[in-house]
Design a protein around this motif. Sequence first.
Motif, PDB file in Angstrom:
ATOM      1  N   PHE A 118     -14.809 -27.318  24.816  1.00 15.21           N
ATOM      2  CA  PHE A 118     -16.201 -27.014  24.493  1.00 15.21           C
ATOM      3  C   PHE A 118     -17.178 -27.540  25.552  1.00 15.21           C
ATOM      4  O   PHE A 118     -18.258 -26.999  25.727  1.00 15.21           O
ATOM      5  N   ILE A 126     -22.002 -21.664  29.674  1.00 14.53           N
ATOM      6  CA  ILE A 126     -23.152 -21.028  29.022  1.00 14.53           C
ATOM      7  C   ILE A 126     -24.466 -21.467  29.682  1.00 14.53           C
ATOM      8  O   ILE A 126     -25.397 -20.681  29.813  1.00 14.53           O
ATOM      9  N   ARG A 150     -23.631 -16.457  34.708  1.00 14.52           N
ATOM     10  CA  ARG A 150     -23.549 -15.470  33.631  1.00 14.52           C
ATOM     11  C   ARG A 150     -24.150 -14.134  34.046  1.00 14.52           C
ATOM     12  O   ARG A 150     -23.629 -13.080  33.700  1.00 14.52           O
ATOM     13  N   HIS A 155     -19.730 -14.322  28.751  1.00 17.87           N
ATOM     14  CA  HIS A 155     -20.731 -15.360  28.477  1.00 17.87           C
ATOM     15  C   HIS A 155     -20.306 -16.763  28.891  1.00 17.87           C
ATOM     16  O   HIS A 155     -21.152 -17.640  28.976  1.00 17.87           O
ATOM     17  N   ILE A 172     -27.609 -21.038  13.501  1.00 20.09           N
ATOM     18  CA  ILE A 172     -28.252 -20.007  14.345  1.00 20.09           C
ATOM     19  C   ILE A 172     -28.577 -18.728  13.591  1.00 20.09           C
ATOM     20  O   ILE A 172     -29.221 -17.843  14.117  1.00 20.09           O
ATOM     21  N   ARG A 173     -28.044 -18.607  12.354  1.00 16.79           N
ATOM     22  CA  ARG A 173     -28.247 -17.355  11.629  1.00 16.79           C
ATOM     23  C   ARG A 173     -28.715 -17.652  10.205  1.00 16.79           C
ATOM     24  O   ARG A 173     -28.456 -18.719   9.671  1.00 16.79           O
ATOM     25  N   SER A 223     -17.049 -16.690  14.525  1.00 14.63           N
ATOM     26  CA  SER A 223     -18.499 -16.928  14.542  1.00 14.63           C
ATOM     27  C   SER A 223     -18.832 -18.380  14.220  1.00 14.63           C
ATOM     28  O   SER A 223     -19.902 -18.861  14.543  1.00 14.63           O
ATOM     29  N   MET A 229     -16.208 -20.789  17.150  1.00 17.65           N
ATOM     30  CA  MET A 229     -16.655 -20.672  18.546  1.00 17.65           C
ATOM     31  C   MET A 229     -18.148 -20.382  18.551  1.00 17.65           C
ATOM     32  O   MET A 229     -18.621 -19.490  19.262  1.00 17.65           O
ATOM     33  N   MET A 230     -18.889 -21.119  17.735  1.00 15.19           N
ATOM     34  CA  MET A 230     -20.297 -20.819  17.514  1.00 15.19           C
ATOM     35  C   MET A 230     -21.124 -20.657  18.798  1.00 15.19           C
ATOM     36  O   MET A 230     -21.877 -19.688  18.911  1.00 15.19           O
ATOM     37  N   PRO A 231     -20.971 -21.544  19.786  1.00 14.03           N
ATOM     38  CA  PRO A 231     -21.819 -21.378  20.977  1.00 14.03           C
ATOM     39  C   PRO A 231     -21.573 -20.047  21.697  1.00 14.03           C
ATOM     40  O   PRO A 231     -22.514 -19.437  22.207  1.00 14.03           O
ATOM     41  N   ILE A 232     -20.313 -19.596  21.705  1.00 17.00           N
ATOM     42  CA  ILE A 232     -20.004 -18.326  22.377  1.00 17.00           C
ATOM     43  C   ILE A 232     -20.517 -17.172  21.523  1.00 17.00           C
ATOM     44  O   ILE A 232     -21.127 -16.220  22.015  1.00 17.00           O
ATOM     45  N   SER A 233     -20.276 -17.281  20.218  1.00 13.57           N
ATOM     46  CA  SER A 233     -20.731 -16.253  19.280  1.00 13.57           C
ATOM     47  C   SER A 233     -22.245 -16.072  19.387  1.00 13.57           C
ATOM     48  O   SER A 233     -22.760 -14.956  19.356  1.00 13.57           O
ATOM     49  N   GLN A 234     -22.953 -17.172  19.543  1.00 13.03           N
ATOM     50  CA  GLN A 234     -24.413 -17.101  19.640  1.00 13.03           C
ATOM     51  C   GLN A 234     -24.848 -16.290  20.868  1.00 13.03           C
ATOM     52  O   GLN A 234     -25.752 -15.453  20.784  1.00 13.03           O
ATOM     53  N   GLN A 235     -24.178 -16.528  21.992  1.00  7.61           N
ATOM     54  CA  GLN A 235     -24.532 -15.768  23.192  1.00  7.61           C
ATOM     55  C   GLN A 235     -24.275 -14.288  22.980  1.00  7.61           C
ATOM     56  O   GLN A 235     -25.042 -13.444  23.421  1.00  7.61           O
ATOM     57  N   MET A 236     -23.166 -13.987  22.304  1.00  7.11           N
ATOM     58  CA  MET A 236     -22.807 -12.578  22.100  1.00  7.11           C
ATOM     59  C   MET A 236     -23.808 -11.887  21.181  1.00  7.11           C
ATOM     60  O   MET A 236     -24.255 -10.774  21.448  1.00  7.11           O
ATOM     61  N   VAL A 237     -24.168 -12.563  20.095  1.00  7.39           N
ATOM     62  CA  VAL A 237     -25.090 -11.913  19.146  1.00  7.39           C
ATOM     63  C   VAL A 237     -26.491 -11.827  19.758  1.00  7.39           C
ATOM     64  O   VAL A 237     -27.210 -10.845  19.538  1.00  7.39           O
ATOM     65  N   GLU A 282     -27.181 -11.296  22.901  1.00  6.00           N
ATOM     66  CA  GLU A 282     -27.210 -10.139  23.804  1.00  6.00           C
ATOM     67  C   GLU A 282     -27.288  -8.849  22.989  1.00  6.00           C
ATOM     68  O   GLU A 282     -28.001  -7.911  23.342  1.00  6.00           O
ATOM     69  N   ARG A 316     -29.024 -13.196  12.630  1.00  2.36           N
ATOM     70  CA  ARG A 316     -29.655 -13.648  13.871  1.00  2.36           C
ATOM     71  C   ARG A 316     -31.036 -13.006  14.032  1.00  2.36           C
ATOM     72  O   ARG A 316     -31.990 -13.658  14.464  1.00  2.36           O
TER      73      ARG A 316
END
Lengths: 474, 244
Positions: free
Chosen positions: A11, A18, A24, A327, A446-447, B179, B182-190, B192, B219
């Motif tokens: 991580f 990131i 990126r 990403h 985040i959601r 989601s 791997m939250m940090p990666i998922s966040q970037q994907m959503v 975009e 999101r």
Amino acid sequence: MSIRISNKPFFERVEKGIDDEFMRSAVSGAQDRLEGRKAESTAELGTWEDWRDHAEEIRQHTLENLDFYLQQFAENAAAQGGHVFFAETKEEANEYIQSVIRRKEAKKVVKAKSMVTEEIGMNEAIRELDCEVIESDLGEWILQLDDHDPPSHIVVPALHKNKEQIRETFHEKRGYGKSSDPQELGRFAREQLRKEFLSADVGITGCNFAVAESGSVSLVTNEGNARMVTALPKTQISVMGMERIVPTWEELDVLVSMLCRSAVGQKLTSYITGLTPSKAQDEHAPEEFHIVIVDNGRSKILGTKYQSALQCIRCAACINVCPVYRHVGGHSYGSIYPGPIGAVLTPLLEGYENNKELPFASSLCAACTDACPVKIPLHELLLEHRRDIVEHEKGGFTEKMAMQGFAYAATHPKMFQFGGKAASPIVDRFSEKESGPGPVKLWTQIRTLPSQKDDRFRDWFEERERRNNGGKNS
Amino acid sequence: MNVSLFITCLADAVYPSSVGRSTVEVLERLGCSVSFPRNQTCCGQPAFNSGYHKETQKVARHMIDTFEEAEWVVTPSGSCATMIHEYKKLFSDDEKWQKKAEDLAAKTYELTQFIVDVLGVENVGAEFHGSVTYHSSCHMTRLLGVKEAPRILLENVAGLTLTELPLKEHCCGFGGTFSVKMMPISQQMVDEKVQHIEETKASYLVGSDLGCLMNIGGRIERTGKPVEVLHIAEILNSRGEDAV
């Protein structure tokens, strides 16, 4: 360098990726361009899916008869004066390569790009002998100059760098004083590299495909550097993964077509080099030609549910479409093999210990499986890894309990419905930012969860059935 | 036609009833008789995608039993339909259950796929006034192989303007447990994905899978973007009102 390029935790690497805005944008831009070019070049063939079927068939057939083709290749290469060495481990491969360099008293090795030599950490082994190793692929050379920055992509190793950064590296390490214009940068690199080609004692290449019927090695490049490496030094070493073999030139033709289109959207690359050992004392031929066939864990994959991973022709098509790679970039994978194929292959070659997160670093969107020209079911292999990690590795106690609980509830409908009913107001309470237990909290960081209206489908349907006097409900 | 509805756990427990209701009403309008087997739970995807094979087998057996008598099984979710099609892989050592899994897969369809491929209907007679962009769910397009059906149906909705989503087949970053794990990666994907949705200037984002919609919608709501998220069943069931 070996297969592992970082000892930082997963991580931490991801966070670094990131946060690297430049990397990126370089990666996503490259992905979009390559995707477009690939679509055009494959559409031209008209029957891309038939080509994929055919390529898959070739790879499967070769792997199923790997012992036969390797033997045929070795015999044919040896009959023409080639020295073939089978290395079971990376140490054996490096020792053999070192022995050649020692015998030749070589001081400088010039190399064409090769993933397998990165995998076995060959450069370090050569440097132990006080012998210089010069990368000649432009991207690899830039990375080497930049204090051995690891590659971040299989086909475009310096994908994560821009021309300004390259200019800076050239300036700092080689006194380059001109602009960041790619042509000027390219000209400078060529001048620098030419001296290296001319003064090297040994040339080392990888091998895109070895041809069993003729004992030849073939190389696919766009810069022509492999030709310089194989034409100038009098001693040649080709290092190949044991699976990189085709029965005849006919299959090579198919696979090279697939490779070029899948990798960079070209019908063919600028240079496709075929090399066959030669006994004739031709002044232009190398005096010695060594071929090192590396196992390094590959034979353990044969005959298992992961065998199809060995079909890989290292085109990077899966990397070029992967939304996760997009990403986080290549370095986040911590392996010289990034992206979906890296997430499959690295744990197979190196074990799970340092690579447990890799199979989970995928949303299983299957874009990789769709893109693979030799039809490796990549997302399914990632699932197999997950299964093996769950069943054979330690850890994840909480998750194990949760999944067992889930399976229990999902096979006991009343409990499941009760859970659903109970979940609604709870979910509602936790739809706010960063609240809720465990996974819910991560989700709500985040959601926002859907808001509940106490209006469940099941209740609506059953009420409607009652109104209609029942009958339809089973 | 007798359709047994597999409503999915998200539509049943997490979302309000409108997606399920719309699914029932559209199918009935097209002449189907719709039933709802009460014992249904979840397709098992969370366990399957996390590597829990034995647990998934248990859930799959339960689902197979629940829908054994069904003539057709229809679900308003591309990924749950895909999961049912994956069941046969769970039983490679068990011929009996593998056969049952294949039988269930053969009669299981995602909603738009069923309407277009089985019912042969391309226009469901819906009317919806608004600009819409459509998110193609990964499992539905790539694994189930349903690309055109939702598009065809949306194009035939009176009053609806369909705008193409840039990089429409890129994953939104949901991936079930991905989601969260791997939250940090998922966040970037959503993020975009949301950016691309905004670029279309569409007022509505429509999809055929509540997992993706929950991710993207969650999101969108958190970031306060002016886009409303709807399931395709809600659009297909609309009769001219502006919003559902």
